[in-house]
Scaffold this active site. Structure first.
Site, short mmCIF file in Angstrom:
data_model
loop_
_atom_site.label_atom_id
_atom_site.label_comp_id
_atom_site.label_asym_id
_atom_site.label_seq_id
_atom_site.Cartn_x
_atom_site.Cartn_y
_atom_site.Cartn_z
N GLY A 50 0.77 -1.24 0.00
CA GLY A 50 0.00 0.00 0.00
C GLY A 50 0.80 1.28 0.00
O GLY A 50 0.39 2.29 -0.58
N ASP A 106 0.54 3.52 4.36
CA ASP A 106 -0.51 4.24 3.65
C ASP A 106 -1.60 4.77 4.58
O ASP A 106 -2.04 5.90 4.46
CB ASP A 106 -1.12 3.37 2.54
CG ASP A 106 -1.53 1.97 3.03
OD1 ASP A 106 -1.40 1.69 4.24
OD2 ASP A 106 -1.97 1.17 2.20
N ASP A 109 -5.60 2.36 10.42
CA ASP A 109 -7.00 1.95 10.56
C ASP A 109 -7.18 1.34 11.96
O ASP A 109 -7.47 2.06 12.92
CB ASP A 109 -7.34 0.98 9.44
CG ASP A 109 -8.77 0.52 9.48
OD1 ASP A 109 -9.59 1.18 10.13
OD2 ASP A 109 -9.10 -0.51 8.85
N LYS A 137 -7.64 7.19 9.81
CA LYS A 137 -9.10 7.14 9.89
C LYS A 137 -9.58 7.67 11.23
O LYS A 137 -8.89 7.52 12.25
CB LYS A 137 -9.59 5.69 9.72
CG LYS A 137 -9.55 5.24 8.28
CD LYS A 137 -10.31 3.92 8.11
CE LYS A 137 -10.04 3.38 6.72
NZ LYS A 137 -10.61 2.03 6.54
N PHE A 158 -14.01 3.02 3.87
CA PHE A 158 -13.05 2.24 3.09
C PHE A 158 -12.67 3.03 1.84
O PHE A 158 -13.54 3.46 1.08
CB PHE A 158 -13.65 0.88 2.70
CG PHE A 158 -12.64 -0.03 2.10
CD1 PHE A 158 -11.72 -0.69 2.91
CD2 PHE A 158 -12.57 -0.21 0.73
CE1 PHE A 158 -10.75 -1.52 2.36
CE2 PHE A 158 -11.60 -1.04 0.17
CZ PHE A 158 -10.70 -1.69 0.99
N ASP A 165 -5.75 -0.46 -1.94
CA ASP A 165 -6.43 -1.40 -2.83
C ASP A 165 -7.73 -1.95 -2.26
O ASP A 165 -7.99 -1.88 -1.06
CB ASP A 165 -5.53 -2.61 -3.07
CG ASP A 165 -5.45 -3.50 -1.83
OD1 ASP A 165 -5.03 -2.99 -0.77
OD2 ASP A 165 -5.84 -4.68 -1.90
P1 IMP Z 1 -4.41 -1.42 10.29
O1 IMP Z 1 -3.37 -2.47 10.62
O2 IMP Z 1 -5.80 -1.90 10.61
O3 IMP Z 1 -4.11 -0.06 10.84
O4 IMP Z 1 -4.49 -1.31 8.72
C1 IMP Z 1 -3.44 -0.95 8.01
C2 IMP Z 1 -3.44 -1.61 6.65
O5 IMP Z 1 -4.72 -2.08 6.24
C3 IMP Z 1 -3.03 -0.56 5.68
O6 IMP Z 1 -1.65 -0.62 5.49
C4 IMP Z 1 -3.83 -0.90 4.45
O7 IMP Z 1 -3.07 -1.74 3.62
C5 IMP Z 1 -5.03 -1.64 4.94
N1 IMP Z 1 -6.20 -0.74 4.99
C6 IMP Z 1 -6.75 -0.17 6.07
N2 IMP Z 1 -7.80 0.61 5.75
C7 IMP Z 1 -7.92 0.52 4.41
C8 IMP Z 1 -8.81 1.13 3.46
O8 IMP Z 1 -9.72 1.93 3.76
N3 IMP Z 1 -8.60 0.81 2.15
C9 IMP Z 1 -7.61 -0.02 1.74
N4 IMP Z 1 -6.75 -0.59 2.59
C10 IMP Z 1 -6.90 -0.34 3.92
MG MG Z 2 -1.14 -2.10 3.48
#
Ligand code: IMP
Ligand code: MG
Length: 188
Positions: A50, A106, A109, A137, A158, A165
């Site tokens: 990402g 990227d 979340d 987010k 999302f 992606d």
């Molecule tokens: P986290 O570990 O939940 O913070 O998510 C991080 C990873 O999940 C990011 O590096 C993204 O690759 C993916 N991700 C989280 N939210 C989104 C989204 O809205 N669209 C696409 N990929 C996401």
């Molecule tokens: Mg990612």
């Protein structure tokens, strides 16, 4: 691909301006940090896949000697639109002992990915680990993780484009956009 877009959340022009600002801030902070300075090198670690496009744009505005180390992490396998837990699936960071590392991702979340990778990089003996995410987010779990640089705060939706992606598609869209519901809800 274009017909799957619901709305443009952040245009490519806004992204470009903000990426430039982040790069300037990172450069200034690095030069003035204790143990930093113009002569101290960086290792930039983008989280694949990402962060690839964001990182490529960002580093071309950081005029400091740097190496690039790669880490591949999966958390949204296939058609997921919610995190399934982060797992490192590839590591090519090189020797990080004593290095000043900038982790680039990227989006924040659940925060699981940045938390996991930050700990890994610190355990590799880096002298300093800073973190930069393009998007954060608006949800408590994302705000709980400490990061040094954030490009944009976005609603808890999302999004795809500019590296992000859905099912490994849409990364090449130049803007950050939301998708029409029928695209993400389609089965098969
Ligand atoms: P986290 O570990 O939940 O913070 O998510 C991080 C990873 O999940 C990011 O590096 C993204 O690759 C993916 N991700 C989280 N939210 C989104 C989204 O809205 N669209 C696409 N990929 C996401
Ligand atoms: Mg990612």
């Amino acid at each position: 691909m274009r017909r799957d877009i619901e709305r443009v959340l952040i245009s490519q022009d806004r992204i470009a301006l903000r990426v430039h600002e982040l790069a300037r801030q990172i450069t200034d902070d690095h030069r003035s940090s204790p143990g930093g300075g113009a002569e101290v090198e960086l290792t930039i670690v983008p989280v694949l896949t990402g962060a690839m496009i964001f990182c490529a744009d960002l580093i071309r505005h950081i005029p400091i000697a740097m190496k690039i180390g790669l880490l591949a992490v999966t958390s949204y396998p296939g058609r997921s639109v919610a995190s399934q837990g982060s797992r490192v699936i590839g590591e090519m960071t090189g020797d990080l002992r004593g290095r000043h590392v900038l982790l680039v991702d990227d989006i924040l979340d659940s925060g699981g990915t940045v938390r996991l990778v930050k700990r890994m990089l610190k355990d590799s003996g880096a002298a300093a680990v800073r973190t930069c995410v393009l998007l954060r987010k608006d949800r408590p779990s994302a705000r709980e993780v400490e990061v040094d640089y954030v490009g944009f705060e976005i609603p808890d939706e999302f999004v795809v484009g500019y590296g992000l992606d859905f099912n490994n598609y849409y990364r090449n869209l130049p803007d950050i956009v939301t998708l029409k519901a029928h695209v993400t809800q389609r089965t098969a």
